[in-house]
Design a protein around this motif. Sequence first.
Motif, PDB file in Angstrom:
ATOM      1  N   VAL A 107       3.548  -8.367   2.716  1.00 33.09           N
ATOM      2  CA  VAL A 107       2.886  -7.088   2.427  1.00 33.09           C
ATOM      3  C   VAL A 107       3.517  -5.991   3.276  1.00 33.09           C
ATOM      4  O   VAL A 107       3.857  -6.222   4.433  1.00 33.09           O
ATOM      5  CB  VAL A 107       1.368  -7.157   2.745  1.00 33.09           C
ATOM      6  CG1 VAL A 107       0.687  -5.838   2.425  1.00 33.09           C
ATOM      7  CG2 VAL A 107       0.705  -8.289   1.990  1.00 33.09           C
ATOM      8  N   TYR A 108       3.670  -4.813   2.684  1.00 33.97           N
ATOM      9  CA  TYR A 108       4.197  -3.703   3.461  1.00 33.97           C
ATOM     10  C   TYR A 108       3.490  -2.405   3.101  1.00 33.97           C
ATOM     11  O   TYR A 108       2.806  -2.305   2.084  1.00 33.97           O
ATOM     12  CB  TYR A 108       5.717  -3.566   3.281  1.00 33.97           C
ATOM     13  CG  TYR A 108       6.177  -3.194   1.887  1.00 33.97           C
ATOM     14  CD1 TYR A 108       6.467  -1.869   1.556  1.00 33.97           C
ATOM     15  CD2 TYR A 108       6.359  -4.149   0.898  1.00 33.97           C
ATOM     16  CE1 TYR A 108       6.902  -1.519   0.289  1.00 33.97           C
ATOM     17  CE2 TYR A 108       6.797  -3.811  -0.369  1.00 33.97           C
ATOM     18  CZ  TYR A 108       7.081  -2.494  -0.671  1.00 33.97           C
ATOM     19  OH  TYR A 108       7.508  -2.153  -1.920  1.00 33.97           O
ATOM     20  N   LEU A 109       3.657  -1.421   3.967  1.00 30.12           N
ATOM     21  CA  LEU A 109       3.149  -0.077   3.755  1.00 30.12           C
ATOM     22  C   LEU A 109       4.345   0.784   3.362  1.00 30.12           C
ATOM     23  O   LEU A 109       5.350   0.804   4.077  1.00 30.12           O
ATOM     24  CB  LEU A 109       2.497   0.468   5.023  1.00 30.12           C
ATOM     25  CG  LEU A 109       2.015   1.922   4.978  1.00 30.12           C
ATOM     26  CD1 LEU A 109       0.884   2.097   3.983  1.00 30.12           C
ATOM     27  CD2 LEU A 109       1.581   2.373   6.372  1.00 30.12           C
ATOM     28  N   GLU A 110       4.235   1.460   2.235  1.00 38.53           N
ATOM     29  CA  GLU A 110       5.276   2.386   1.791  1.00 38.53           C
ATOM     30  C   GLU A 110       4.788   3.803   2.026  1.00 38.53           C
ATOM     31  O   GLU A 110       3.714   4.171   1.574  1.00 38.53           O
ATOM     32  CB  GLU A 110       5.584   2.195   0.310  1.00 38.53           C
ATOM     33  CG  GLU A 110       6.588   3.208  -0.218  1.00 38.53           C
ATOM     34  CD  GLU A 110       6.858   3.101  -1.713  1.00 38.53           C
ATOM     35  OE1 GLU A 110       7.938   3.522  -2.138  1.00 38.53           O
ATOM     36  OE2 GLU A 110       5.971   2.599  -2.450  1.00 38.53           O
ATOM     37  N   LEU A 111       5.565   4.589   2.729  1.00 42.85           N
ATOM     38  CA  LEU A 111       5.299   6.020   2.874  1.00 42.85           C
ATOM     39  C   LEU A 111       6.128   6.695   1.797  1.00 42.85           C
ATOM     40  O   LEU A 111       7.336   6.443   1.687  1.00 42.85           O
ATOM     41  CB  LEU A 111       5.738   6.523   4.251  1.00 42.85           C
ATOM     42  CG  LEU A 111       4.905   6.069   5.450  1.00 42.85           C
ATOM     43  CD1 LEU A 111       5.142   4.611   5.780  1.00 42.85           C
ATOM     44  CD2 LEU A 111       5.222   6.931   6.637  1.00 42.85           C
ATOM     45  N   GLU A 130      -1.589  14.040   3.530  1.00 45.94           N
ATOM     46  CA  GLU A 130      -1.281  12.668   3.924  1.00 45.94           C
ATOM     47  C   GLU A 130      -2.512  11.803   3.699  1.00 45.94           C
ATOM     48  O   GLU A 130      -3.600  12.142   4.153  1.00 45.94           O
ATOM     49  CB  GLU A 130      -0.875  12.600   5.398  1.00 45.94           C
ATOM     50  CG  GLU A 130       0.504  13.117   5.672  1.00 45.94           C
ATOM     51  CD  GLU A 130       0.950  12.843   7.101  1.00 45.94           C
ATOM     52  OE1 GLU A 130       0.448  11.898   7.742  1.00 45.94           O
ATOM     53  OE2 GLU A 130       1.818  13.594   7.573  1.00 45.94           O
ATOM     54  N   ARG A 131      -2.312  10.683   2.998  1.00 50.39           N
ATOM     55  CA  ARG A 131      -3.436   9.797   2.718  1.00 50.39           C
ATOM     56  C   ARG A 131      -2.939   8.499   2.100  1.00 50.39           C
ATOM     57  O   ARG A 131      -1.818   8.434   1.600  1.00 50.39           O
ATOM     58  CB  ARG A 131      -4.417  10.454   1.759  1.00 50.39           C
ATOM     59  CG  ARG A 131      -3.861  10.593   0.361  1.00 50.39           C
ATOM     60  CD  ARG A 131      -4.700  11.463  -0.546  1.00 50.39           C
ATOM     61  NE  ARG A 131      -4.235  11.416  -1.899  1.00 50.39           N
ATOM     62  CZ  ARG A 131      -3.098  11.913  -2.338  1.00 50.39           C
ATOM     63  NH1 ARG A 131      -2.261  12.489  -1.512  1.00 50.39           N
ATOM     64  NH2 ARG A 131      -2.756  11.830  -3.603  1.00 50.39           N
ATOM     65  N   LEU A 132      -3.795   7.496   2.106  1.00 50.42           N
ATOM     66  CA  LEU A 132      -3.515   6.275   1.373  1.00 50.42           C
ATOM     67  C   LEU A 132      -3.718   6.598  -0.099  1.00 50.42           C
ATOM     68  O   LEU A 132      -4.830   6.935  -0.507  1.00 50.42           O
ATOM     69  CB  LEU A 132      -4.441   5.144   1.832  1.00 50.42           C
ATOM     70  CG  LEU A 132      -4.133   3.776   1.266  1.00 50.42           C
ATOM     71  CD1 LEU A 132      -2.726   3.319   1.643  1.00 50.42           C
ATOM     72  CD2 LEU A 132      -5.153   2.771   1.767  1.00 50.42           C
ATOM     73  N   GLY A 133      -2.656   6.554  -0.886  1.00 51.13           N
ATOM     74  CA  GLY A 133      -2.708   7.008  -2.265  1.00 51.13           C
ATOM     75  C   GLY A 133      -3.084   5.940  -3.268  1.00 51.13           C
ATOM     76  O   GLY A 133      -3.924   6.141  -4.128  1.00 51.13           O
ATOM     77  N   THR A 134      -2.456   4.780  -3.172  1.00 48.87           N
ATOM     78  CA  THR A 134      -2.720   3.707  -4.123  1.00 48.87           C
ATOM     79  C   THR A 134      -2.131   2.409  -3.570  1.00 48.87           C
ATOM     80  O   THR A 134      -1.771   2.334  -2.400  1.00 48.87           O
ATOM     81  CB  THR A 134      -2.160   4.046  -5.527  1.00 48.87           C
ATOM     82  OG1 THR A 134      -2.651   3.114  -6.483  1.00 48.87           O
ATOM     83  CG2 THR A 134      -0.644   4.095  -5.551  1.00 48.87           C
ATOM     84  N   LEU A 145       0.872  -1.172   0.000  1.00 55.54           N
ATOM     85  CA  LEU A 145       0.000   0.000   0.000  1.00 55.54           C
ATOM     86  C   LEU A 145       0.910   1.223   0.000  1.00 55.54           C
ATOM     87  O   LEU A 145       1.984   1.198   0.607  1.00 55.54           O
ATOM     88  CB  LEU A 145      -0.886   0.011   1.245  1.00 55.54           C
ATOM     89  CG  LEU A 145      -1.714  -1.243   1.488  1.00 55.54           C
ATOM     90  CD1 LEU A 145      -2.413  -1.153   2.840  1.00 55.54           C
ATOM     91  CD2 LEU A 145      -2.709  -1.451   0.372  1.00 55.54           C
ATOM     92  N   ILE A 146       0.486   2.294  -0.672  1.00 58.44           N
ATOM     93  CA  ILE A 146       1.316   3.489  -0.741  1.00 58.44           C
ATOM     94  C   ILE A 146       0.598   4.650  -0.056  1.00 58.44           C
ATOM     95  O   ILE A 146      -0.478   5.074  -0.477  1.00 58.44           O
ATOM     96  CB  ILE A 146       1.650   3.849  -2.203  1.00 58.44           C
ATOM     97  CG1 ILE A 146       2.365   2.668  -2.872  1.00 58.44           C
ATOM     98  CG2 ILE A 146       2.507   5.113  -2.256  1.00 58.44           C
ATOM     99  CD1 ILE A 146       2.582   2.830  -4.354  1.00 58.44           C
ATOM    100  N   TYR A 147       1.217   5.123   1.008  1.00 53.71           N
ATOM    101  CA  TYR A 147       0.728   6.254   1.793  1.00 53.71           C
ATOM    102  C   TYR A 147       1.543   7.469   1.374  1.00 53.71           C
ATOM    103  O   TYR A 147       2.757   7.495   1.559  1.00 53.71           O
ATOM    104  CB  TYR A 147       0.931   5.937   3.277  1.00 53.71           C
ATOM    105  CG  TYR A 147       0.417   6.970   4.243  1.00 53.71           C
ATOM    106  CD1 TYR A 147      -0.912   6.956   4.648  1.00 53.71           C
ATOM    107  CD2 TYR A 147       1.260   7.943   4.779  1.00 53.71           C
ATOM    108  CE1 TYR A 147      -1.392   7.887   5.564  1.00 53.71           C
ATOM    109  CE2 TYR A 147       0.789   8.876   5.690  1.00 53.71           C
ATOM    110  CZ  TYR A 147      -0.533   8.843   6.072  1.00 53.71           C
ATOM    111  OH  TYR A 147      -1.012   9.763   6.980  1.00 53.71           O
TER     112      TYR A 147
END
Length: 134
Positions: free
Chosen positions: A56-60, A84-88, A12-14
């Motif tokens: 799975v990871y979260l990318e800022l 700041e938000r969850l972008g894609t 997920l891209i934040y």
Amino acid sequence: RQQEKMGSIDHLIYVCPDLKEGMKTVGKLLGVEPKVGGRHKRWGTWNAVVSLGPTVYLELLAPDPTSKPEEREGDSFWEDFGTERLGTFAIRAPKTGELGKFREEMKKSVSHDIKDPMKGSRKMPDGRELTWTI
């Protein structure tokens, strides 16, 4: 199995205007401190990452204040780091080497815009270069 055909969430891209502030926000929300991943010279961004599980990871992702982008594929996603938000998200293709075929199958079954595969890289804090096709 459906997952073998459809793939799975890779990350997920934040997006955030300032990586250090985004790291503070996500750290408070998740109770886990994101680690700086590196700089994407091509796109003029840098990132931090947080594991969300074994695969799975979260990318800022934020603009890199030390560089200008070389290329940004003409996508409005790259222009909107203001909030700041969850972008894609990114989906992992079910089989290595079949990204193009997987993309064509996905285009048939989803309404989300599926981009052409593109090469990416980032320089990690230890100086190593990480490369991928997304």
